[in-house]
Structure formats: structure tokens, C-alpha cells
Write a protein that holds these residues in place. Structure first.
Motif, mmCIF file in Angstrom:
data_model
loop_
_atom_site.group_PDB
_atom_site.id
_atom_site.type_symbol
_atom_site.label_atom_id
_atom_site.label_comp_id
_atom_site.label_asym_id
_atom_site.label_seq_id
_atom_site.Cartn_x
_atom_site.Cartn_y
_atom_site.Cartn_z
ATOM 1 N N GLY A 107 44.876 39.074 33.769
ATOM 2 C CA GLY A 107 46.088 40.159 33.967
ATOM 3 C C GLY A 107 45.209 41.092 34.843
ATOM 4 N N LEU A 108 45.859 41.407 35.900
ATOM 5 C CA LEU A 108 45.575 42.393 36.887
ATOM 6 C C LEU A 108 46.246 43.663 36.989
ATOM 7 C CD1 LEU A 108 42.968 42.546 38.862
ATOM 8 C CD2 LEU A 108 44.452 41.692 40.626
ATOM 9 N N ASP A 109 45.847 44.963 36.806
ATOM 10 C CA ASP A 109 46.549 46.054 36.653
ATOM 11 C C ASP A 109 46.490 46.529 38.183
ATOM 12 O OD1 ASP A 109 47.666 48.519 36.408
ATOM 13 O OD2 ASP A 109 46.130 49.382 35.077
ATOM 14 N N THR A 110 47.906 46.508 38.726
ATOM 15 C CA THR A 110 48.022 46.789 40.096
ATOM 16 C C THR A 110 48.703 47.987 40.251
ATOM 17 O OG1 THR A 110 49.973 45.723 40.000
ATOM 18 C CG2 THR A 110 48.176 44.394 40.829
ATOM 19 N N LEU A 127 38.300 41.002 40.208
ATOM 20 C CA LEU A 127 39.087 39.580 40.113
ATOM 21 C C LEU A 127 38.075 38.381 40.574
ATOM 22 C CD1 LEU A 127 41.590 38.086 39.753
ATOM 23 C CD2 LEU A 127 42.308 38.455 41.762
ATOM 24 N N ARG A 128 37.510 38.703 41.732
ATOM 25 C CA ARG A 128 36.313 37.616 42.248
ATOM 26 C C ARG A 128 35.329 37.455 41.240
ATOM 27 N NH1 ARG A 128 34.390 35.902 46.883
ATOM 28 N NH2 ARG A 128 35.601 37.363 48.262
ATOM 29 N N GLN A 129 34.868 38.504 40.524
ATOM 30 C CA GLN A 129 33.830 38.181 39.395
ATOM 31 C C GLN A 129 34.657 37.284 38.209
ATOM 32 O OE1 GLN A 129 32.365 41.679 37.809
ATOM 33 N NE2 GLN A 129 30.620 40.876 36.676
ATOM 34 N N THR A 130 35.557 37.826 37.970
ATOM 35 C CA THR A 130 36.484 37.087 36.735
ATOM 36 C C THR A 130 36.567 35.643 37.052
ATOM 37 O OG1 THR A 130 37.383 39.092 36.053
ATOM 38 C CG2 THR A 130 38.461 36.987 35.232
ATOM 39 N N LEU A 131 37.018 35.357 38.365
ATOM 40 C CA LEU A 131 37.421 33.719 38.687
ATOM 41 C C LEU A 131 36.068 33.161 38.943
ATOM 42 C CD1 LEU A 131 40.407 34.291 41.103
ATOM 43 C CD2 LEU A 131 40.383 33.793 38.670
ATOM 44 N N ALA A 132 35.049 33.987 39.310
ATOM 45 C CA ALA A 132 33.567 33.218 39.337
ATOM 46 C C ALA A 132 32.851 33.013 38.079
ATOM 47 C CB ALA A 132 32.786 33.779 40.630
ATOM 48 N N SER A 133 33.468 33.594 37.170
ATOM 49 C CA SER A 133 32.623 33.684 35.781
ATOM 50 C C SER A 133 32.890 32.133 35.226
ATOM 51 C CB SER A 133 33.343 34.629 34.838
ATOM 52 O OG SER A 133 34.448 34.204 34.349
ATOM 53 N N GLY A 134 31.922 32.077 34.081
ATOM 54 C CA GLY A 134 32.159 30.812 33.389
ATOM 55 C C GLY A 134 33.040 30.582 32.429
ATOM 56 N N ARG A 135 33.888 31.491 32.454
ATOM 57 C CA ARG A 135 34.871 31.682 31.097
ATOM 58 C C ARG A 135 35.772 29.914 31.461
ATOM 59 N NH1 ARG A 135 37.213 37.748 30.816
ATOM 60 N NH2 ARG A 135 35.324 38.868 30.971
ATOM 61 N N PRO A 136 36.105 29.719 30.212
ATOM 62 C CA PRO A 136 36.506 28.271 30.281
ATOM 63 C C PRO A 136 38.104 28.679 30.501
ATOM 64 C CG PRO A 136 36.357 28.963 28.042
ATOM 65 C CD PRO A 136 35.500 30.112 28.911
ATOM 66 N N GLY A 137 38.772 27.404 30.956
ATOM 67 C CA GLY A 137 40.409 27.388 31.258
ATOM 68 C C GLY A 137 40.675 27.356 32.623
ATOM 69 N N ILE A 138 41.951 26.850 32.822
ATOM 70 C CA ILE A 138 42.422 27.040 34.199
ATOM 71 C C ILE A 138 43.163 28.496 34.644
ATOM 72 C CG2 ILE A 138 44.360 26.164 35.741
ATOM 73 C CD1 ILE A 138 43.980 23.541 34.055
ATOM 74 N N PRO A 139 42.816 29.142 35.567
ATOM 75 C CA PRO A 139 43.148 30.467 35.568
ATOM 76 C C PRO A 139 44.817 30.554 36.087
ATOM 77 C CG PRO A 139 41.279 30.259 37.069
ATOM 78 C CD PRO A 139 41.655 28.876 36.451
ATOM 79 N N LEU A 140 45.375 31.502 35.163
ATOM 80 C CA LEU A 140 46.857 31.913 35.571
ATOM 81 C C LEU A 140 46.910 33.250 35.732
ATOM 82 C CD1 LEU A 140 49.879 30.638 35.757
ATOM 83 C CD2 LEU A 140 49.877 31.001 33.177
ATOM 84 N N LEU A 141 47.226 33.805 36.887
ATOM 85 C CA LEU A 141 47.016 35.301 37.188
ATOM 86 C C LEU A 141 48.299 36.022 36.826
ATOM 87 C CD1 LEU A 141 45.406 37.635 38.344
ATOM 88 C CD2 LEU A 141 45.893 36.735 40.448
ATOM 89 N N ALA A 163 47.991 42.366 49.679
ATOM 90 C CA ALA A 163 48.307 41.414 49.104
ATOM 91 C C ALA A 163 47.801 40.210 50.412
ATOM 92 C CB ALA A 163 49.765 40.889 49.077
ATOM 93 N N ASP A 164 47.586 40.683 51.364
ATOM 94 C CA ASP A 164 46.912 39.804 52.477
ATOM 95 C C ASP A 164 45.303 39.626 52.073
ATOM 96 O OD1 ASP A 164 49.120 39.391 54.030
ATOM 97 O OD2 ASP A 164 48.621 40.937 55.499
ATOM 98 N N ALA A 165 44.643 40.642 51.485
ATOM 99 C CA ALA A 165 43.517 40.632 50.997
ATOM 100 C C ALA A 165 43.145 39.499 49.845
ATOM 101 C CB ALA A 165 42.727 41.829 51.103
ATOM 102 N N LEU A 166 44.149 39.676 49.210
ATOM 103 C CA LEU A 166 44.233 38.943 47.917
ATOM 104 C C LEU A 166 44.323 37.587 48.319
ATOM 105 C CD1 LEU A 166 44.354 38.387 45.001
ATOM 106 C CD2 LEU A 166 46.844 38.797 45.045
ATOM 107 N N GLY A 167 45.147 37.189 49.028
ATOM 108 C CA GLY A 167 45.321 35.990 49.685
ATOM 109 C C GLY A 167 44.018 35.381 50.360
ATOM 110 N N ASP A 168 43.329 36.139 51.218
ATOM 111 C CA ASP A 168 42.172 35.863 51.609
ATOM 112 C C ASP A 168 41.012 35.625 50.393
ATOM 113 O OD1 ASP A 168 43.010 36.409 54.034
ATOM 114 O OD2 ASP A 168 42.223 38.325 54.424
#
Length: 243
Positions: A107-110, A127-141, A163-168
Motif C-alpha cells: 500500500g502506497l500513501d499518495t 517503493l523501489r526498496q520494497t519491491l527489491a526486498s526479499g519479502r515473499p509473494g507476488i506484489p500487488l500495489l 505517475a510517469d516516474a512511477l511507470g519508469d
């Protein structure tokens, strides 16, 4: 694994938001989801009792509930009235990342204090750190603010900036979410961001018109709505449900 998404209750003493929510929860009880994510705008006007009543209603479901704030919410009041939300960070933001079954629920507080629009730019490092972490599971944002233009000009003026930077970021080879799920628009829509399915959950509160052309305003006949995200064998099927 069934992940239910509820968004935009906008409960207040002067509307039927709580009654509409309870009808949605009654429907969800038959589905028995594994987890519920509430993607913001729980109450209007910082209504403290509303937060307490929403929490009590959600606790009738025998599953974990995760909540994001929306632009209509007051984070301070949410923290005071929902002390069970121990998954929020201590920096004033309410990001979270929790593994559940085969999923990593992110969950990302925008929200931007004092404004209706959102902004993701300052949170991309988290978000980058979270997605790059070793936490298990398929991410659903999950976010509150939508991350793609809807064609409804008044709402796109208050969408998620950056949002463009998020897409990048999501295109850089980092572990990609299987979907991005938002609210804020008060109607059901879907598109793509960086080739990833992006969904807008319908609202518990009355829907907005599909105002794609200011000269043609269609009637609003949408009932309260929610989503069911079915993650099974590495594949996600997302259903829009009217209640």
C-alpha cells in the motif's frame, strides 16, 4: 487467494455511507476473502465516530484488513481511532507491505496534506526498496489516487502526480507488481501503466458520471461497488462487483 478491495466510503452523519458499506460487507461475508484492502476516503470531515464504526463493521469479517488514507481522510484521526492498524509506518505516512499467501500486499500513501491530488514522487525510493526486498509473494500495489488519465477532466486534475516516474520505475527490471489498484474516481475503470494492468475500484459512495465529454453527461445508475482480486497459480483475475 482472494483479495477484496473497498474504496471511497465517504461516510458522514448526513449520508448513508455506513449502510452502503454494511451491505458490501454482507456480500463479502459470503465470499470469505483472505484479506480486505480499503483504498482510502473512509469518512468526510474527520468524523471520528465514522472511523470507529467502519473498523467495527470490517472486523465482522474473519480476515485481515489493511487501510490506506485518501485525500478526504485525516491521518492523525485515523491513527487515533484505528489503533489496530499497527502496519503503518511511524514517519507520518501510512505505507505498508505485508506478505499474505502468494501475494505481497503493498500500500502506497499518495496523499498530499491539504490537497485533493496525490503525488508519488517522494515515495518512489520506498517503493523501489520494497519491491527489491526479499519479502515473499507476488506484489500487488494499492494506491488511493489513480495513476492513469481517465478522460474525466475534473478527476484527472486531481490524479496521482508523478505517475510517469512511477511507470519508469516499474520498467527498470525491478520486481513488478502484477497489478496496480486504486480508487478516488468513484467509478470502475481499467488501463495500463508500464504494461501492468491498472484498475480503479468503484466506490461505496454514489458514483461520479462518466463525463468523457462535458457536453454529454450521462445519468449515473451505478450501485455501490467493490473489487475481488483472485490470485491463483501466479495469475490474477480482477472482478468488479456491484452490491
Amino acid at each position: 487467494m482472494l483479495i477484496a478491495q473497498i474504496s471511497d466510503i465517504h461516510a458522514s452523519p448526513g449520508n448513508d455511507g455506513l449502510a452502503r458499506l454494511k451491505r458490501a460487507i454482507s456480500w463479502l461475508a459470503t465470499m470469505q476473502p483472505d484479506i480486505v484492502v480499503v483504498s482510502g476516503d473512509l469518512v468526510n470531515g474527520g468524523w471520528r465516530e465514522g472511523y470507529r464504526q467502519i473498523l467495527a463493521a470490517l472486523q465482522s469479517l474473519a480476515c485481515r484488513t489493511l487501510m490506506l488514507p485518501g485525500n478526504a481522510d485525516d491521518r492523525t484521526v485515523m491513527r487515533e481511532e484505528m489503533p489496530v492498524a499497527d502496519y503503518w509506518g511511524g514517519d507520518g505516512k501510512t505505507h505498508f507491505a505485508e506478505p499474505h499467501g502468494d501475494a505481497l500486499i503493498v500500500g502506497l500513501d499518495t496523499c498530499v496534506d491539504g490537497y485533493a491530488h496525490g503525488d508519488v514522487a517522494e515515495h518512489l525510493a520506498w517503493l523501489r526498496q520494497t519491491l527489491a526486498s526479499g519479502r515473499p509473494g507476488i506484489p500487488l500495489l494499492f494506491t488511493h489516487h489513480h495513476v492513469f488519465p481517465t478522460g474525466i477532466s475534473p478527476l484527472d486534475g486531481v490524479m496521482c502526480r508523478g505517475a510517469d516516474a512511477l511507470g519508469d520505475l516499474l520498467s527498470t527490471g525491478i520486481r513488478r507488481p502484477i497489478a496496480v489498484c486504486s480508487g478516488h474516481v468513484h467509478r470502475q475503470m481499467s488501463s495500463l501503466i508500464a504494461g501492468i494492468p491498472a484498475h480503479i475500484c468503484g466506490s461505496i459512495c454514489p458514483a461520479n458520471p462518466l463525463l468523457l465529454d462535458p457536453a454529454r453527461e450521462p445519468p449515473v445508475t451505478d450501485p455501490p461497488a467493490l473489487m475481488i482480486h483472485d490470485l491463483r497459480n501466479g495469475r490474477l483475475i480482477s472482478s468488479h462487483v456491484s452490491t
